[in-house]
Design a protein around this motif. Structure first.
Motif, PDB file in Angstrom:
ATOM      1  N   PHE A  63      46.577  48.085  49.654  1.00  0.00           N
ATOM      2  CA  PHE A  63      47.115  48.848  48.538  1.00  0.00           C
ATOM      3  C   PHE A  63      46.625  48.155  47.266  1.00  0.00           C
ATOM      4  O   PHE A  63      47.094  47.073  46.913  1.00  0.00           O
ATOM      5  CB  PHE A  63      48.642  48.868  48.627  1.00  0.00           C
ATOM      6  N   THR A  64      45.640  48.763  46.621  1.00  0.00           N
ATOM      7  CA  THR A  64      44.929  48.127  45.511  1.00  0.00           C
ATOM      8  C   THR A  64      45.052  48.944  44.237  1.00  0.00           C
ATOM      9  O   THR A  64      44.991  50.174  44.262  1.00  0.00           O
ATOM     10  CB  THR A  64      43.430  47.958  45.859  1.00  0.00           C
ATOM     11  N   ILE A  65      45.224  48.245  43.115  1.00  0.00           N
ATOM     12  CA  ILE A  65      45.108  48.868  41.801  1.00  0.00           C
ATOM     13  C   ILE A  65      43.843  48.328  41.158  1.00  0.00           C
ATOM     14  O   ILE A  65      43.692  47.115  40.985  1.00  0.00           O
ATOM     15  CB  ILE A  65      46.341  48.575  40.920  1.00  0.00           C
ATOM     16  N   SER A  66      42.922  49.225  40.838  1.00  0.00           N
ATOM     17  CA  SER A  66      41.626  48.849  40.272  1.00  0.00           C
ATOM     18  C   SER A  66      41.631  49.167  38.779  1.00  0.00           C
ATOM     19  O   SER A  66      41.821  50.312  38.382  1.00  0.00           O
ATOM     20  CB  SER A  66      40.509  49.621  40.981  1.00  0.00           C
ATOM     21  N   GLY A  67      41.426  48.128  37.967  1.00  0.00           N
ATOM     22  CA  GLY A  67      41.478  48.307  36.519  1.00  0.00           C
ATOM     23  C   GLY A  67      40.128  48.656  35.925  1.00  0.00           C
ATOM     24  O   GLY A  67      39.140  48.889  36.626  1.00  0.00           O
ATOM     25  N   GLN A  68      40.089  48.690  34.605  1.00  0.00           N
ATOM     26  CA  GLN A  68      38.830  48.924  33.900  1.00  0.00           C
ATOM     27  C   GLN A  68      37.902  47.738  34.102  1.00  0.00           C
ATOM     28  O   GLN A  68      38.328  46.576  34.043  1.00  0.00           O
ATOM     29  CB  GLN A  68      39.100  49.104  32.402  1.00  0.00           C
ATOM     30  N   VAL A  69      36.625  48.024  34.336  1.00  0.00           N
ATOM     31  CA  VAL A  69      35.628  46.963  34.492  1.00  0.00           C
ATOM     32  C   VAL A  69      34.418  47.250  33.612  1.00  0.00           C
ATOM     33  O   VAL A  69      34.149  48.401  33.274  1.00  0.00           O
ATOM     34  CB  VAL A  69      35.178  46.817  35.965  1.00  0.00           C
ATOM     35  N   CYS A 194      46.979  50.609  26.691  1.00  0.00           N
ATOM     36  CA  CYS A 194      47.006  51.900  27.396  1.00  0.00           C
ATOM     37  C   CYS A 194      45.786  52.097  28.293  1.00  0.00           C
ATOM     38  O   CYS A 194      45.913  52.554  29.436  1.00  0.00           O
ATOM     39  CB  CYS A 194      47.084  53.050  26.392  1.00  0.00           C
ATOM     40  N   VAL A 195      44.616  51.764  27.763  1.00  0.00           N
ATOM     41  CA  VAL A 195      43.367  52.056  28.463  1.00  0.00           C
ATOM     42  C   VAL A 195      42.927  50.892  29.351  1.00  0.00           C
ATOM     43  O   VAL A 195      42.331  51.100  30.406  1.00  0.00           O
ATOM     44  CB  VAL A 195      42.254  52.432  27.451  1.00  0.00           C
ATOM     45  N   GLY A 196      43.218  49.676  28.926  1.00  0.00           N
ATOM     46  CA  GLY A 196      42.864  48.525  29.744  1.00  0.00           C
ATOM     47  C   GLY A 196      41.642  47.775  29.266  1.00  0.00           C
ATOM     48  O   GLY A 196      41.183  46.835  29.917  1.00  0.00           O
ATOM     49  N   MET A 197      41.097  48.151  28.119  1.00  0.00           N
ATOM     50  CA  MET A 197      39.998  47.411  27.478  1.00  0.00           C
ATOM     51  C   MET A 197      39.961  47.805  26.007  1.00  0.00           C
ATOM     52  O   MET A 197      40.585  48.793  25.597  1.00  0.00           O
ATOM     53  CB  MET A 197      38.648  47.665  28.156  1.00  0.00           C
TER      54      MET A 197
END
Length: 260
Positions: A63-69, A194-197
């Motif tokens: 169970f993974t949460i993938s953020g902005q990269v 909000c957006v992560g970057m």
């Protein structure tokens, strides 16, 4: 050689401002694929073997949460893959979880690490469910339950900014701050939460994705430069703006996948 199936699901009307789509991948084959940033956080459930990310030297949690990269990454499967993915709009995942998306910038975390009891219960139901279509419905039901807690003013302001950036990725930060009715520094803080970057970095992701889309639809380098307001970058366009994200040029990137 086995068969690989990828099925996409459209979110219900109420969730369309928050969720772009769901997709399910099933494969018995081993594979390794280069992926690029898509500018959208994702929640991933692995019902069989999780994927390995060599650039992060880690295997995804079930169970993974993938953020902005801001970098390309390979995904590798040892076979027997079945994953269910929710792809959110760039500013939307934080509306459903208590942890700000900037907290998992450039990384992937276990969804269990944010200590959300309701989300953990959803994960248990999805991982125990035998039908992928029903899994998507379980996820939708959970997301709809969380809708009532969304702070609509902040969400709509940043949503308007994201739409502007997607349409015109060269829009100055001061103009974007004006759209959000915030000062520049406050806007950057709210946007990143909000957006992560940060906004400038996200605009590079948008340019990158637009470059790929234009190239794949037959646009030449000069046309891409003018469409994306890269007039000063014409002499070095074969590696712009992708050079901010990877060492792969526009010409050779035709042979790799632009995203998951």
């Amino acid at each position: 050689m086995g068969e690989t199936d990828i099925v996409f699901f459209r979110p219900c009307e109420l969730l369309q401002p928050y969720v772009r789509y769901y997709w399910v991948l099933k494969s018995h084959d081993r594979f390794s694929t280069l992926t690029f940033p898509i500018g959208c956080p994702q929640i991933i459930f692995h019902r069989q073997s999780p994927l390995f990310i060599p650039e992060l030297d880690t295997r995804q949690d079930v169970f993974t949460i993938s953020g902005q990269v801001n970098f390309p990454a390979h995904i590798r499967s040892d076979g027997d893959t079945e994953m269910i993915v929710t792809v959110f709009h760039p500013h939307a995942v934080g509306a459903f979880i208590s942890t700000p998306p900037i907290s998992f910038y450039n990384c992937e975390i276990s969804g269990y690490d944010i200590n959300d009891r309701s989300l953990n219960e959803l994960a248990s139901r999805v991982l125990d469910c035998g039908d992928s279509g029903r899994c998507v419905r379980l996820i939708e039901r959970w997301l709809l339950m969380r809708l009532r807690d969304i702070h609509s003013t902040k969400f709509s302001r940043i949503g308007s900014v994201v739409k502007r950036m997607i349409a015109f990725p060269s829009t100055p930060i001061t103009e974007l701050a004006g759209i959000s009715c915030l000062g520049k520094k406050q806007f950057e803080r709210v946007f990143s939460n909000c957006v992560g970057m940060m906004p400038k970095e996200y605009s590079r992701i948008v340019r990158f994705q637009k470059s790929l889309w234009l190239m794949q639809n037959g646009q030449d380098n000069t046309g891409i430069a003018y469409t994306l307001s890269l007039h000063d970058a014409l002499p070095i366009l074969p590696v712009m703006p992708i050079s901010h994200i990877s060492s792969v040029s526009l010409r050779c990137s035709q042979d790799v996948r632009p995203g998951d």
